[in-house]
Scaffold this motif. Sequence first.
Motif, PDB file in Angstrom:
ATOM      1  N   TYR A   7      -7.579  13.388   3.352  1.00 16.07           N
ATOM      2  CA  TYR A   7      -6.297  14.092   3.192  1.00 16.07           C
ATOM      3  C   TYR A   7      -5.172  13.100   2.907  1.00 16.07           C
ATOM      4  O   TYR A   7      -4.366  13.305   1.987  1.00 16.07           O
ATOM      5  N   PHE A   8      -5.119  12.021   3.650  1.00 13.80           N
ATOM      6  CA  PHE A   8      -4.055  11.033   3.460  1.00 13.80           C
ATOM      7  C   PHE A   8      -4.197  10.299   2.132  1.00 13.80           C
ATOM      8  O   PHE A   8      -3.198   9.865   1.555  1.00 13.80           O
ATOM      9  N   GLN A   9      -5.428  10.166   1.617  1.00 10.87           N
ATOM     10  CA  GLN A   9      -5.624   9.513   0.327  1.00 10.87           C
ATOM     11  C   GLN A   9      -5.005  10.307  -0.813  1.00 10.87           C
ATOM     12  O   GLN A   9      -4.625   9.733  -1.837  1.00 10.87           O
ATOM     13  N   GLN A  10      -4.890  11.613  -0.633  1.00  8.51           N
ATOM     14  CA  GLN A  10      -4.360  12.469  -1.686  1.00  8.51           C
ATOM     15  C   GLN A  10      -2.835  12.549  -1.676  1.00  8.51           C
ATOM     16  O   GLN A  10      -2.229  13.071  -2.609  1.00  8.51           O
ATOM     17  N   LEU A  11      -2.210  12.015  -0.628  1.00 12.88           N
ATOM     18  CA  LEU A  11      -0.762  12.126  -0.492  1.00 12.88           C
ATOM     19  C   LEU A  11      -0.039  10.963  -1.157  1.00 12.88           C
ATOM     20  O   LEU A  11      -0.579   9.868  -1.299  1.00 12.88           O
ATOM     21  N   ASP A  12       1.204  11.218  -1.572  1.00 14.25           N
ATOM     22  CA  ASP A  12       2.089  10.133  -1.949  1.00 14.25           C
ATOM     23  C   ASP A  12       2.245   9.211  -0.737  1.00 14.25           C
ATOM     24  O   ASP A  12       2.391   9.697   0.393  1.00 14.25           O
ATOM     25  N   PRO A  13       2.187   7.882  -0.931  1.00 10.72           N
ATOM     26  CA  PRO A  13       2.194   6.963   0.225  1.00 10.72           C
ATOM     27  C   PRO A  13       3.424   7.082   1.116  1.00 10.72           C
ATOM     28  O   PRO A  13       3.325   6.934   2.336  1.00 10.72           O
ATOM     29  N   ALA A 150      -1.128   1.901  -1.425  1.00 14.36           N
ATOM     30  CA  ALA A 150      -0.692   2.433  -2.714  1.00 14.36           C
ATOM     31  C   ALA A 150      -0.564   1.328  -3.759  1.00 14.36           C
ATOM     32  O   ALA A 150      -0.835   1.540  -4.946  1.00 14.36           O
ATOM     33  N   ALA A 151      -0.174   0.127  -3.315  1.00 14.17           N
ATOM     34  CA  ALA A 151      -0.016  -0.998  -4.235  1.00 14.17           C
ATOM     35  C   ALA A 151      -1.356  -1.614  -4.620  1.00 14.17           C
ATOM     36  O   ALA A 151      -1.416  -2.468  -5.504  1.00 14.17           O
ATOM     37  N   GLY A 152      -2.444  -1.176  -3.952  1.00 13.34           N
ATOM     38  CA  GLY A 152      -3.775  -1.645  -4.300  1.00 13.34           C
ATOM     39  C   GLY A 152      -4.130  -3.020  -3.782  1.00 13.34           C
ATOM     40  O   GLY A 152      -5.000  -3.688  -4.330  1.00 13.34           O
ATOM     41  N   PHE A 153      -3.478  -3.458  -2.699  1.00  7.26           N
ATOM     42  CA  PHE A 153      -3.760  -4.781  -2.148  1.00  7.26           C
ATOM     43  C   PHE A 153      -5.098  -4.774  -1.413  1.00  7.26           C
ATOM     44  O   PHE A 153      -5.373  -3.878  -0.608  1.00  7.26           O
ATOM     45  N   VAL A 215       7.675  -1.859   0.154  1.00  6.48           N
ATOM     46  CA  VAL A 215       6.464  -2.540  -0.286  1.00  6.48           C
ATOM     47  C   VAL A 215       6.051  -2.071  -1.676  1.00  6.48           C
ATOM     48  O   VAL A 215       5.611  -2.873  -2.516  1.00  6.48           O
ATOM     49  N   MET A 216       6.187  -0.788  -1.950  1.00  5.54           N
ATOM     50  CA  MET A 216       5.830  -0.266  -3.275  1.00  5.54           C
ATOM     51  C   MET A 216       6.793  -0.772  -4.346  1.00  5.54           C
ATOM     52  O   MET A 216       6.409  -0.971  -5.496  1.00  5.54           O
ATOM     53  N   THR A 217       8.048  -0.977  -3.968  1.00  7.46           N
ATOM     54  CA  THR A 217       9.056  -1.434  -4.929  1.00  7.46           C
ATOM     55  C   THR A 217       8.986  -2.935  -5.150  1.00  7.46           C
ATOM     56  O   THR A 217       9.152  -3.423  -6.274  1.00  7.46           O
ATOM     57  N   PHE A 218       8.751  -3.675  -4.075  1.00  9.88           N
ATOM     58  CA  PHE A 218       8.689  -5.141  -4.149  1.00  9.88           C
ATOM     59  C   PHE A 218       7.319  -5.600  -3.636  1.00  9.88           C
ATOM     60  O   PHE A 218       7.195  -6.118  -2.521  1.00  9.88           O
ATOM     61  N   GLN A 219       6.284  -5.409  -4.448  1.00 12.01           N
ATOM     62  CA  GLN A 219       4.909  -5.620  -4.004  1.00 12.01           C
ATOM     63  C   GLN A 219       4.617  -7.021  -3.456  1.00 12.01           C
ATOM     64  O   GLN A 219       3.853  -7.155  -2.502  1.00 12.01           O
ATOM     65  N   PRO A 220       5.207  -8.085  -4.008  1.00 16.82           N
ATOM     66  CA  PRO A 220       4.880  -9.422  -3.481  1.00 16.82           C
ATOM     67  C   PRO A 220       5.260  -9.640  -2.016  1.00 16.82           C
ATOM     68  O   PRO A 220       4.781 -10.581  -1.391  1.00 16.82           O
ATOM     69  N   VAL A 221       6.120  -8.775  -1.468  1.00 20.40           N
ATOM     70  CA  VAL A 221       6.559  -8.993  -0.079  1.00 20.40           C
ATOM     71  C   VAL A 221       5.556  -8.442   0.927  1.00 20.40           C
ATOM     72  O   VAL A 221       5.734  -8.648   2.131  1.00 20.40           O
ATOM     73  N   LEU A 222       4.500  -7.760   0.474  1.00 19.30           N
ATOM     74  CA  LEU A 222       3.610  -7.074   1.418  1.00 19.30           C
ATOM     75  C   LEU A 222       3.035  -7.995   2.495  1.00 19.30           C
ATOM     76  O   LEU A 222       3.106  -7.655   3.682  1.00 19.30           O
TER      77      LEU A 222
END
Length: 273
Positions: A7-13, A150-153, A215-222
């Motif tokens: 269920y959570f995989q289908q949601l917007d993060p 969501a960023a695929g890390f 994190v989604m906006t600035f992926q390198p900061v994850l």
Amino acid sequence: MKSIIDYFQQLDPVLAALYATLFTWGLTALGASLVFFFKKMNRKVFDGMLGFTGGVMVAASFWSLLAPGIEMSPGEGFVKVIPAVVGFGLGALFIFALDKILPHLHVNFQMSEKEGVKTKWHKSILLTLAITLHNIPEGLAIGVLFGGVAAGFEGASIGGAVALAMGIGLQNFPEGFAVAMPLRGQGLSRWRSFNFGQLSAIVEPIAAVLGAWAVMTFQPVLPYALCFAAGAMMFVVVEEVVPESQQESYTDISTLGFIGGFMIMMTLDVGLA
């Protein structure tokens, strides 16, 4: 459990982070609702609950935050650990600054022992703000982890994010109880005590949404963000949770609670990751 993860995989993060922290907020409210059924707080039970909270937070700091943060950092050797060191230190300093600025009063402390800037705020507000300090890094941690998925890390998983939310929710239950019962003992009505207790977790959905978005906006900061949340949580545990749980003569109970909380959080994180 698999259906929950699906269920959570289908949601917007961002929405997933919001739903997860609404769950943790709900468990805080459930803990606070015990004020309707009990007239006073058993100190032995309370210390055990505090220990449990500390164990969950320490386990979550490593298994859910530090380890994935290091795993997804670039480079090798000492270079690979730099984001963890920087993020962890900044997270601890962030809560340290809040601790010095935000007026608050720890449970079972006297008004003369209140911390932060001087204020004439009522004890009920100060007690609520003390627990609110716990919840800022907890909400942030959940949001950052969902954003990382969501960023695929590599190292960030929906299962891990759900496990973290479940662990935080479990330890939020005694936190709601820890706010509401002392307020009831101070003479507040059951409803007012309950409301203050559940309000202590209102910052979690806010921090989670901000963390996921950042994190989604600035992926390198994850990697930095994950370890930032870990540092913030560890500061809270060492500065507040453990000392509070060791104040009375039930130190063994609180220590066993800590061990139990650590084991449960570790099991959830490894089992669901």
